[in-house]
Scaffold this active site. Structure first.
Site, PDB file in Angstrom:
ATOM      1  N   CYS A 269       0.892  -1.268   0.069  1.00 36.72           N
ATOM      2  CA  CYS A 269      -0.075  -0.068  -0.115  1.00 36.72           C
ATOM      3  C   CYS A 269       0.860   1.186  -0.121  1.00 36.72           C
ATOM      4  O   CYS A 269       0.842   2.058  -0.781  1.00 36.72           O
ATOM      5  CB  CYS A 269      -0.850   0.000   1.203  1.00 36.72           C
TER       6      CYS A 269
HETATM    7  P1  NAD Z   1      -4.182  -8.706  -4.142  1.00 36.24           P
HETATM    8  O1  NAD Z   1      -3.404  -8.450  -5.100  1.00 36.24           O
HETATM    9  O2  NAD Z   1      -3.729  -9.536  -2.704  1.00 36.24           O
HETATM   10  O3  NAD Z   1      -5.556  -9.270  -4.438  1.00 36.24           O
HETATM   11  C1  NAD Z   1      -6.330  -9.029  -5.588  1.00 36.24           C
HETATM   12  C2  NAD Z   1      -7.079 -10.414  -6.238  1.00 36.24           C
HETATM   13  O4  NAD Z   1      -8.021 -10.071  -7.015  1.00 36.24           O
HETATM   14  C3  NAD Z   1      -6.195 -11.531  -6.809  1.00 36.24           C
HETATM   15  O5  NAD Z   1      -6.550 -12.633  -5.974  1.00 36.24           O
HETATM   16  C4  NAD Z   1      -6.775 -11.636  -8.191  1.00 36.24           C
HETATM   17  O6  NAD Z   1      -6.696 -12.950  -8.693  1.00 36.24           O
HETATM   18  C5  NAD Z   1      -8.310 -10.949  -8.197  1.00 36.24           C
HETATM   19  N1  NAD Z   1      -8.520 -10.329  -9.469  1.00 36.24           N
HETATM   20  C6  NAD Z   1      -8.097  -9.684 -10.162  1.00 36.24           C
HETATM   21  N2  NAD Z   1      -8.803  -9.266 -11.115  1.00 36.24           N
HETATM   22  C7  NAD Z   1      -9.933  -9.645 -10.843  1.00 36.24           C
HETATM   23  C8  NAD Z   1     -11.347  -9.867 -11.434  1.00 36.24           C
HETATM   24  N3  NAD Z   1     -11.512  -9.090 -12.754  1.00 36.24           N
HETATM   25  N4  NAD Z   1     -12.377 -10.424 -11.109  1.00 36.24           N
HETATM   26  C9  NAD Z   1     -11.929 -11.214  -9.894  1.00 36.24           C
HETATM   27  N5  NAD Z   1     -10.806 -11.372  -9.342  1.00 36.24           N
HETATM   28  C10 NAD Z   1     -10.048 -10.452  -9.556  1.00 36.24           C
HETATM   29  O7  NAD Z   1      -4.716  -7.421  -3.648  1.00 36.24           O
HETATM   30  P2  NAD Z   1      -5.099  -6.824  -2.158  1.00 36.24           P
HETATM   31  O8  NAD Z   1      -3.866  -6.612  -1.284  1.00 36.24           O
HETATM   32  O9  NAD Z   1      -6.108  -7.825  -1.574  1.00 36.24           O
HETATM   33  O10 NAD Z   1      -5.490  -5.458  -2.611  1.00 36.24           O
HETATM   34  C11 NAD Z   1      -6.787  -5.058  -3.116  1.00 36.24           C
HETATM   35  C12 NAD Z   1      -7.114  -3.564  -2.953  1.00 36.24           C
HETATM   36  O11 NAD Z   1      -7.216  -3.231  -1.537  1.00 36.24           O
HETATM   37  C13 NAD Z   1      -5.971  -2.592  -3.509  1.00 36.24           C
HETATM   38  O12 NAD Z   1      -6.649  -1.618  -4.111  1.00 36.24           O
HETATM   39  C14 NAD Z   1      -5.389  -2.407  -2.264  1.00 36.24           C
HETATM   40  O13 NAD Z   1      -4.689  -1.162  -2.239  1.00 36.24           O
HETATM   41  C15 NAD Z   1      -6.179  -2.241  -1.269  1.00 36.24           C
HETATM   42  N6  NAD Z   1      -5.910  -2.327   0.261  1.00 36.24           N
HETATM   43  C16 NAD Z   1      -4.928  -3.381   0.454  1.00 36.24           C
HETATM   44  C17 NAD Z   1      -4.597  -3.430   1.702  1.00 36.24           C
HETATM   45  C18 NAD Z   1      -3.484  -4.518   2.198  1.00 36.24           C
HETATM   46  O14 NAD Z   1      -2.918  -4.509   3.134  1.00 36.24           O
HETATM   47  N7  NAD Z   1      -3.140  -5.692   1.163  1.00 36.24           N
HETATM   48  C19 NAD Z   1      -4.884  -2.631   2.697  1.00 36.24           C
HETATM   49  C20 NAD Z   1      -6.025  -1.735   2.385  1.00 36.24           C
HETATM   50  C21 NAD Z   1      -6.136  -1.696   1.244  1.00 36.24           C
END
Ligand code: NAD
Length: 431
Positions: A269
């Site tokens: 992030c």
């Molecule tokens: P991640 O990369 O761990 O997971 C994303 C998931 O989305 C993957 O499993 C991928 O296969 C799936 N995906 C991609 N395209 C897709 C589609 N069209 N349909 C269905 N699934 C699909 O990402 P994350 O770390 O969970 O982050 C997600 C969002 O949340 C980001 O915008 C991030 O900035 C935000 N965020 C993350 C955190 C953190 O600590 N990781 C905290 C707060 C906010």
């Protein structure tokens, strides 16, 4: 409520199991078949404390997973929790999120009642207005506010404590631009959670909600960079930055959180969110100098750590241990980890790098296949001329006699986690 969660990564999986725990029926949707199979088998696709137990409780009853976006139609609310990584120039790569929005739009085409779509992903206000809303409108034939309503509900969980953070948030931010119905529905969804702890719900506009997430991360990243900057100055003056920070933190205007100086911030992030904020601000002609400085200081810390190592030992052709690869303890996530520039710097110096992390060895082996990965910190230290401590895994505090097996016991600690001081050359980054 019947809820669909699109994207089953760190945020989506946490959200899915926690909403099931709160009593909702949840379908988790991901394009990755392996992730979906794992979830349906009750296996967590990511490492998070407490996740396995919640999955075991709810999979097969209140929680299921699928690759079919069509499942959205049988739910009342859909969360978009797809990744929003960085492009080369720092801007957000929203293509995955836009594709997911389009899939959700396609699934609700012709649906009788109004569908609530909630963006959990971190995304800038213009991307929502210019890409997410049009993608849903095009695919569904409905329009924003008629047929579907879009809300922004940023997530503030931290990896490593994701379940606890989700279940006990400081606040819940709900951004809507409708007549108040969407906020009411989301408030109802979170009711089991907020009722127990009197969690404040912040109702605001969509653009404000999305900016609250970026502003919070920019502030936190800057706070760490500021204490790192102060820590570097302290080190130059032979002052212990941790003693300084302890007293600073007692001032309630400063607060004690995020005052542990060291080798810098990483993760999925802070790096990408600060980059996106800087890049988007520049497109308006504004130069966000504070946030740029926070990034610059962060980029310097790994090299500073290596320079302290250089001060004690020539690592060329020698074995050097890197302790900790994950960007923080409690996770297997290596996105943005400071271990990458540390390993790169060591390889540039011609060192033989031997690395240890309790969870992240495999992930790092994909980036650096030639590094030697070992299963214990003791094995990493054996015969090494130096050790760089990059992640504050608690087990590193227990290392004691293991340092005696080093060829020269030079330890540069980037996290103030090693407790042994006697009989080794110990160099703290900011103390
Ligand atoms: P991640 O990369 O761990 O997971 C994303 C998931 O989305 C993957 O499993 C991928 O296969 C799936 N995906 C991609 N395209 C897709 C589609 N069209 N349909 C269905 N699934 C699909 O990402 P994350 O770390 O969970 O982050 C997600 C969002 O949340 C980001 O915008 C991030 O900035 C935000 N965020 C993350 C955190 C953190 O600590 N990781 C905290 C707060 C906010």
């Amino acid at each position: 409520m019947h809820v669909s969660v699109v994207g089953s990564g760190y945020v989506g999986t946490t959200l899915s199991v926690c909403l099931a725990e709160l009593g909702h029926d949840v379908v988790a949707i991901d394009v990755d078949e392996e992730t979906v199979t794992q979830l349906n088998d009750g296996e967590a696709p990511i490492h998070e404390p407490g996740l396995d137990a919640l999955l075991e409780t709810h999979v097969g009853s209140r929680l299921r997973a699928t690759t079919e976006h069509a499942a959205v139609v049988d739910t009342d609310v859909t969360f978009l929790a797809v990744g929003t990584p960085s492009n080369e120039d720092g801007s957000i790569d929203a293509n995955g999120l836009v594709a997911a929005a389009r899939d959700v739009g396609g699934a609700i085409e012709g649906k009788d009642d109004d569908h609530l779509v909630v963006v959990k992903s971190t995304v800038l206000p213009d991307v929502i207005d210019e890409r997410i809303v049009p993608a849903i409108e095009d695919a569904s034939g409905a329009s924003d506010g008629e047929g579907f309503t879009l809300a922004i509900n940023p997530e503030f969980l931290r990896e490593g404590t994701a379940i606890d953070d989700f279940m006990a948030p400081d606040r819940i931010v709900i951004g809507t631009d409708d007549d108040g119905t969407a906020a009411e529905r989301l408030t109802e969804l979170y009711e089991p959670l907020t009722a127990e702890r009197a969690t404040p719900i912040v109702e605001t506009g969509r653009r404000e909600a999305s900016m609250i997430k970026y502003a919070s991360n920019a502030f936190l990243a800057s706070k760490v960079s500021l204490i790192n900057d102060i820590g570097n100055v302290c080190k130059e003056f032979g002052v212990d930055a941790y003693e300084v920070a302890e007293a600073m933190g007692m001032d309630e205007r400063i607060g004690s959180a995020f005052l542990r100086s060291g080798v810098g911030w990483g993760g999925s992030c802070f790096p990408k969110d600060t980059a996106a904020l800087i890049q988007s601000a520049r497109t308006t002609g504004y130069d966000p100098a504070m946030i740029e400085a926070a990034v610059e200081i962060n980029d310097r810390q790994p090299e500073r750590l290596l320079e302290f190592l250089d001060g004690h030992v020539d690592v060329t052709g020698e074995r050097v241990a890197v302790l900790g690869l994950a960007f923080k303890p409690g996770t297997d996530d290596i996105r943005g980890t400071r271990a990458v520039p540390v390993i790169e710097g060591l390889l540039e110096r011609g060192a033989d790098v031997v690395a240890y992390d309790p969870l992240a060895n495999d992930a790092m082996a994909e980036l650096f296949p030639d590094v030697d990965y070992v299963d214990t910190p003791e094995a990493a230290l054996e015969g090494a001329v130096g050790a760089c401590v990059v992640t504050d895994w608690p087990e590193f505090a227990e290392l004691d006699a293991a340092f005696d097996a080093m060829a020269t016991p030079v330890v540069v600690d980037g996290r103030r986690i090693v407790s042994r001081r006697d009989g080794i050359v110990y160099e703290g980054l900011t103390w």
